[in-house]
Scaffold this motif. Structure first.
Motif, short mmCIF file in Angstrom:
data_model
loop_
_atom_site.label_atom_id
_atom_site.label_comp_id
_atom_site.label_asym_id
_atom_site.label_seq_id
_atom_site.Cartn_x
_atom_site.Cartn_y
_atom_site.Cartn_z
N GLY A 335 32.50 31.13 38.43
CA GLY A 335 31.14 31.16 37.93
C GLY A 335 30.67 32.59 37.68
N ALA A 336 29.53 32.70 36.99
CA ALA A 336 29.01 34.01 36.61
C ALA A 336 28.73 34.89 37.83
CB ALA A 336 27.74 33.83 35.78
N ASP A 337 28.39 34.28 38.96
CA ASP A 337 28.07 35.07 40.15
C ASP A 337 29.32 35.70 40.78
OD1 ASP A 337 28.99 32.52 40.78
OD2 ASP A 337 27.86 32.40 42.64
N HIS A 338 30.51 35.37 40.25
CA HIS A 338 31.75 35.95 40.77
C HIS A 338 32.31 37.05 39.86
CE1 HIS A 338 31.63 32.27 43.17
NE2 HIS A 338 32.50 32.83 43.98
N HIS A 339 31.51 37.51 38.91
CA HIS A 339 32.01 38.50 37.96
C HIS A 339 32.53 39.75 38.66
CE1 HIS A 339 32.09 41.32 34.56
NE2 HIS A 339 32.17 40.25 33.80
N GLY A 340 31.90 40.12 39.77
CA GLY A 340 32.31 41.31 40.50
C GLY A 340 33.67 41.20 41.16
N TYR A 341 34.23 39.98 41.22
CA TYR A 341 35.52 39.78 41.87
C TYR A 341 36.69 40.11 40.94
CZ TYR A 341 33.35 37.35 45.81
OH TYR A 341 32.61 37.04 46.92
N VAL A 342 36.44 40.15 39.64
CA VAL A 342 37.54 40.24 38.67
C VAL A 342 38.37 41.50 38.88
CG1 VAL A 342 38.15 40.39 36.24
CG2 VAL A 342 36.33 38.83 36.97
N GLN A 343 37.70 42.64 38.99
CA GLN A 343 38.42 43.91 39.09
C GLN A 343 39.32 43.96 40.32
OE1 GLN A 343 35.85 47.36 39.21
NE2 GLN A 343 37.37 48.66 38.26
N ARG A 344 38.79 43.51 41.46
CA ARG A 344 39.60 43.56 42.68
C ARG A 344 40.75 42.55 42.63
NH1 ARG A 344 35.04 41.42 46.87
NH2 ARG A 344 33.80 42.66 45.41
N MET A 345 40.52 41.39 41.98
CA MET A 345 41.57 40.39 41.88
C MET A 345 42.71 40.89 40.99
SD MET A 345 40.80 37.65 43.69
CE MET A 345 41.52 36.20 42.94
#
Length: 554
Positions: A335-345
């Motif tokens: 979901g949109a609220d997880h956008h900040g996870y992309v870079q670390r993943m």
């Protein structure tokens, strides 16, 4: 003539022209290298190619002159009615009616296989979607991913990929503790904890837990009581989520529990693997991943100084688990609220030696809003704060819900108008497409009653302008599906179906399958029945890819 056949014809014409000019080299050029596509303006013909623009420099020629030479050679190809050169060197091809109309029989003969391909053969995909916390019903964001994810899995499969649908149950950590405390409070008639979960479903689950417990749950010590509510309550919530998804037409191959990662030692194994690769360091009593080496904005704590695992520890273990199970494509829908996870993943995948964007792909979906009577609809009787999957299906039905959620790009917010989806008119996109399919069956039934069958096929008779347009759209279906798989966008199939439905309705208004009055049955009527049935087949194939029913009567 399909694009592959036209590309082969182009290659046969281009090769001797290039050799005669003795400039550059076209060695290794294949039909797959030659672009053939539908022109945006159908008045320009059935197909268009920029081959002259691409090869002009290689063979030392002016693009338009080269295009003119290619066009002259192409005109002699059987099935081609005319070839024109446009602009700086585009080649526009118009097929003769027989070559274009032959597609109708091809589609009917192929049946459900029309539109399938092998472009994704060799890809072993783990597609993780929904993965809602087992602390409440599935909200609209999760419902959107259910529709999109299941459709994407169907589209991948149609293109030769091996797909595993996976649901990740977050049954470990603070949110589960808050869920358990909320159940205990509801059971004891106390207010919802400040950080807990509200809504009527909490009281429902609490009552079921108390009845299911073997003994008197109120005789337990507080810690044991909370653990009983946690274990049994989470189990009930799992079953409710699975049942809701099943009713929505979505079933998963694997239900993976986060708790298993921590209890099985998978987290320790992932850390050990990264340590062997040289990407782990210790600082301030904590264990860290040196993720800045792989594009992250900061290094990440894996094990805190107090010995408890950070959230990313589960991500590391889970990703490694997927790769060890043999998946070469791990696609996660968030979901949109997880956008900040992309870079670390992505940094995590690179740390394991994988290629971000290839072995790991992350799709981000935006928010969904329901609109009724022109106003946002926010409340749910059951959940108390959000609209759930069950709410949406109850109001508009499974098909309308799925179609509405999948027909728009997930990159943008989506407003779903409930008033439109409840209409049985052409304003309702799912009704529009389903009605076109039902109409093809109605035409077939009426044709059978009138004695029109498919005993003859004369494609050269399909010369009406609406037939040319309809055949052109039908030809596009395999390309649309393959492209939807490539760019991970199922909405392209939905929008295609709406365009196809519109072309079919216009054809229906202009071309008769059944003779009028005492007119004799001719091969034109029989051939049009082939075209009618081909359209129905493509509409059915497309709706199936979206998990939407294709009714034969409406």
């Amino acid at each position: 003539m399909n694009p592959e056949e036209l590309a082969a014809a182009l290659l046969a014409v281009v090769t001797p022209i290039a050799e005669a000019r003795r400039e550059g080299s076209t060695d290794g050029l294949t039909a797959a290298d030659l672009t053939v596509e539908r022109p945006k303006n159908r008045d320009h013909g059935d197909w268009s190619s920029n081959v002259a623009l691409k090869l002009a420099k290689t063979v030392g020629a002016n693009p338009r002159e080269l295009a003119t030479e290619i066009a002259a050679g192409l005109e002699a190809t059987p099935g081609i009615a005319s070839v024109e050169v446009a602009g700086p060197g585009f080649i526009n091809v118009r097929l003769d009616a027989a070559a274009a109309g032959a597609l109708a029989k091809t589609i009917v003969d192929a049946g459900a296989a029309f539109g399938t391909g092998t472009a994704r053969a060799g890809e072993i995909i783990n597609l993780e979607f929904v993965s809602a916390n087992p602390t409440g019903p599935i909200h609209l964001g999760g419902t959107r991913w259910a529709a999109v994810g299941d459709s994407l899995a169907r589209i991948f499969t149609s293109q030769g990929a091996q797909v595993t649908r996976e649901y990740y149950f977050n049954d470990h950590g603070a949110q589960i503790d808050r869920f358990a405390r909320s159940l205990v409070a509801a059971h004891e008639g106390l207010p919802t904890p400040e950080d807990g979960y509200g809504g009527g479903y909490i009281l429902d689950i609490a009552k079921r837990v108390a009845l299911a417990y073997d003994g008197d749950i109120d005789e337990l010590e507080p810690a044991a009581k909370q653990e009983a509510f946690r274990e049994i309550g989470v189990s009930f919530m799992f079953e409710e989520i699975k049942a809701s998804l099943h009713e929505f037409g979505v079933d998963f191959d694997v239900y993976f529990h986060e708790n298993d990662l921590h209890e099985s030692g998978a987290v320790d194994r992932a850390i050990a693997r990264l340590r062997d690769l040289g990407h782990i360091f210790e600082s301030e009593g904590a264990t860290w991943l040196r993720s800045t080496d792989f594009g992250d904005d900061r290094d990440r704590v894996i094990i805190r100084s107090n010995g408890t695992p950070a959230y990313i520890s589960g991500d590391l273990a889970y990703y490694l688990n997927k790769r060890e199970r043999g998946f070469n494509r791990c696609i996660i829908m968030l979901g949109a609220d997880h956008h900040g996870y992309v870079q670390r993943m992505m940094a995590m995948a690179a740390a394991f030696g994988d290629e971000p964007g290839v072995n790991l792909q992350i799709l981000i979906g935006q928010m969904v809003n329901l609109v009724k009577d022109g106003q946002p609809l926010r409340m749910s009787k059951r959940a108390g704060t959000v609209v759930t999957l069950e709410d949406l299906v109850e109001v508009v039905g499974k098909d309308a819900a799925r179609y509405a959620l999948v027909r728009s790009s997930t990159d943008s917010n989506l407003d779903v108008d409930l008033d439109v989806l409840q209409k049985r008119t052409n304003d309702n996109p799912v009704f529009y497409v389903q009605y076109a399919h039902a109409r093809t069956h109605n035409v077939g039934r009426n044709a059978a009653a009138s004695g029109v069958d498919r005993s003859a096929f004369a494609p050269e008779l399909l010369a009406h302008e609406t037939e040319s347009a309809l055949l052109g759209a039908l030809q596009e279906f395999p390309r649309i599906v393959a492209f939807a798989a490539e760019v991970r966008e199922p909405h392209r199939v939905a929008r295609y179906l709406e365009e196809l439905a519109g072309l079919y309705h216009r054809w229906y208004d202009n071309c008769r399958v059944i003779p009028l009055g005492d007119e004799p049955i001719e091969d034109l009527h029989r051939t049009r029945l082939w075209l009618n049935d081909a359209t129905g087949q493509v509409l059915r194939n497309g709706l199936t890819l979206l998990g939407v029913d294709a009714p034969e009567r409406m």
